[in-house]
Write an enzyme that holds these catalytic residues in place. Sequence first.
Site, PDB file in Angstrom:
ATOM      1  N   TYR A  21       0.801  -1.229   0.000  1.00  0.00           N
ATOM      2  CA  TYR A  21       0.000   0.000   0.000  1.00  0.00           C
ATOM      3  C   TYR A  21       0.832   1.277   0.000  1.00  0.00           C
ATOM      4  O   TYR A  21       0.313   2.365   0.188  1.00  0.00           O
ATOM      5  CB  TYR A  21      -0.942   0.014   1.204  1.00  0.00           C
ATOM      6  CG  TYR A  21      -0.311  -0.320   2.548  1.00  0.00           C
ATOM      7  CD1 TYR A  21       0.852   0.295   2.979  1.00  0.00           C
ATOM      8  CD2 TYR A  21      -0.893  -1.260   3.393  1.00  0.00           C
ATOM      9  CE1 TYR A  21       1.422   0.010   4.198  1.00  0.00           C
ATOM     10  CE2 TYR A  21      -0.339  -1.562   4.625  1.00  0.00           C
ATOM     11  CZ  TYR A  21       0.822  -0.920   5.027  1.00  0.00           C
ATOM     12  OH  TYR A  21       1.386  -1.207   6.245  1.00  0.00           O
ATOM     13  N   GLY A  65      10.182   6.495   1.574  1.00  0.00           N
ATOM     14  CA  GLY A  65      11.227   5.482   1.553  1.00  0.00           C
ATOM     15  C   GLY A  65      11.638   5.037   2.956  1.00  0.00           C
ATOM     16  O   GLY A  65      10.879   5.132   3.901  1.00  0.00           O
ATOM     17  N   CYS A 259      -2.408  24.191   5.398  1.00  0.00           N
ATOM     18  CA  CYS A 259      -1.307  23.231   5.222  1.00  0.00           C
ATOM     19  C   CYS A 259       0.007  24.000   5.187  1.00  0.00           C
ATOM     20  O   CYS A 259       0.611  24.192   4.130  1.00  0.00           O
ATOM     21  CB  CYS A 259      -1.494  22.447   3.927  1.00  0.00           C
ATOM     22  SG  CYS A 259      -3.014  21.486   3.835  1.00  0.00           S
ATOM     23  N   ASP A 275       4.313  15.821   1.312  1.00  0.00           N
ATOM     24  CA  ASP A 275       4.775  14.557   0.737  1.00  0.00           C
ATOM     25  C   ASP A 275       3.669  13.811  -0.001  1.00  0.00           C
ATOM     26  O   ASP A 275       3.950  12.863  -0.735  1.00  0.00           O
ATOM     27  CB  ASP A 275       5.440  13.657   1.783  1.00  0.00           C
ATOM     28  CG  ASP A 275       4.542  13.258   2.924  1.00  0.00           C
ATOM     29  OD1 ASP A 275       3.582  13.987   3.207  1.00  0.00           O
ATOM     30  OD2 ASP A 275       4.806  12.214   3.546  1.00  0.00           O
ATOM     31  N   CYS A 315     -19.447  21.115   3.907  1.00  0.00           N
ATOM     32  CA  CYS A 315     -18.593  21.329   5.074  1.00  0.00           C
ATOM     33  C   CYS A 315     -18.953  22.622   5.803  1.00  0.00           C
ATOM     34  O   CYS A 315     -18.866  22.701   7.034  1.00  0.00           O
ATOM     35  CB  CYS A 315     -17.124  21.369   4.654  1.00  0.00           C
ATOM     36  SG  CYS A 315     -16.504  19.820   3.949  1.00  0.00           S
ATOM     37  N   CYS A 328      -7.688  16.110   5.590  1.00  0.00           N
ATOM     38  CA  CYS A 328      -6.526  16.270   4.709  1.00  0.00           C
ATOM     39  C   CYS A 328      -6.969  16.424   3.257  1.00  0.00           C
ATOM     40  O   CYS A 328      -7.783  15.632   2.767  1.00  0.00           O
ATOM     41  CB  CYS A 328      -5.615  15.054   4.849  1.00  0.00           C
ATOM     42  SG  CYS A 328      -4.134  15.146   3.807  1.00  0.00           S
TER      43      CYS A 328
END
Length: 373
Positions: A21, A65, A259, A275, A315, A328
């Site tokens: 995943y 990673g 953000c 990311d 919202c 998010c």
Amino acid sequence: MRPFTLLIKPTGPDCNIACSYCFYACKTCVFGEGSHRMSDEVQETLVKSYMSLRFEGSSFAWQGGEPTLMGLDFYKRLVELQQKYGEDGQLVTNALQTNGILLDDEWCKFLAEYKFLVGISLDGPKHFHDIYRLDRAGGGTYDRVVAGIEKCRQHHVEFNILVLLNDRNVEHPDELFDFFVKEKKIKYLQFVQCVERDPETGEIASFSITPKQYGEFMCKIFDRWLEYGTNKVSIRTFDSVVSYLLGMGHTECTMGPQCNGYIVIEHNGDAFCCDFYVDNKWRLGNICETPIEQLAGGKLKRQFSRNKRDIDNKCLVCRHLDICRGGCPKDRLAGSGTHKAPSYFCEGYKLFFDHTLGHFRQLATELQRQQGS
């Protein structure tokens, strides 16, 4: 300028295991095939430019990673550079998110000495963890991860556990709570919901969870946490809600109003807004070409930060808007790449907040009373 954290990918998307995943493995399409490693030049530029901003706290978060693939000497040199370019009294923190497989005595002695906060990914007992978190030969990784956790304990490394909720473990909240809290004696936990699109079909990937599964899981974990003792174990999302209710804002970015808490630095010095958005559209520049404060405070980053406010009309009339802020942006899947769409997890959030907010407010009130007495 407003302080920000660095989320650094020193090995880019490279990893020593092959989780089914993983959302970052595909970033080879951005950086090319082959090995990706941060050079000494980029490392020094990164530390020097960031430390020169003289924030009250300079926060380096090392992820991948798999960041331990850089080798321990890379992080020893990191500490030397932080000492070289920092001033007396300047607070520096390092966090390392890892699969834990390479953590041995030498690694853990270093991490403990320099007070790295280590996050280790573990999806639950062996029969859950080894479904998706496999090595490149197709073997399970559970035993090696647990061995790394035990090394952290032996050397008094501060660590927490990150649990990715997938279609298999999300159905077993009681088993996960008992495993982590009662059996493994974990004191710090974070549960991250998994939802990705299948790159071939465009549909929600089979390992993803549904909004209802997420809401029901978090409600059950909350009940167990309340019963067990809220001061005995820290669960990141719960801590964030309490912090918000105490007037200090969320401690995790998912439900923040903008953000703007961090920027991503890749192995080659390229900077990105987040990311989850490592692509050319949201590339800020390169730290070897542009001062890091200009990248973090530039027009593109400001636009990205503000985009989170562009939320769906549903919202705007939601009873939980103030505490959720639309979740998010990467989970606003109906928006076809835009920010203006309800979160995929909207119904799960409503279920969770309807069940817990009264209790959270009581906890926050009690904490205020204790602090004032």
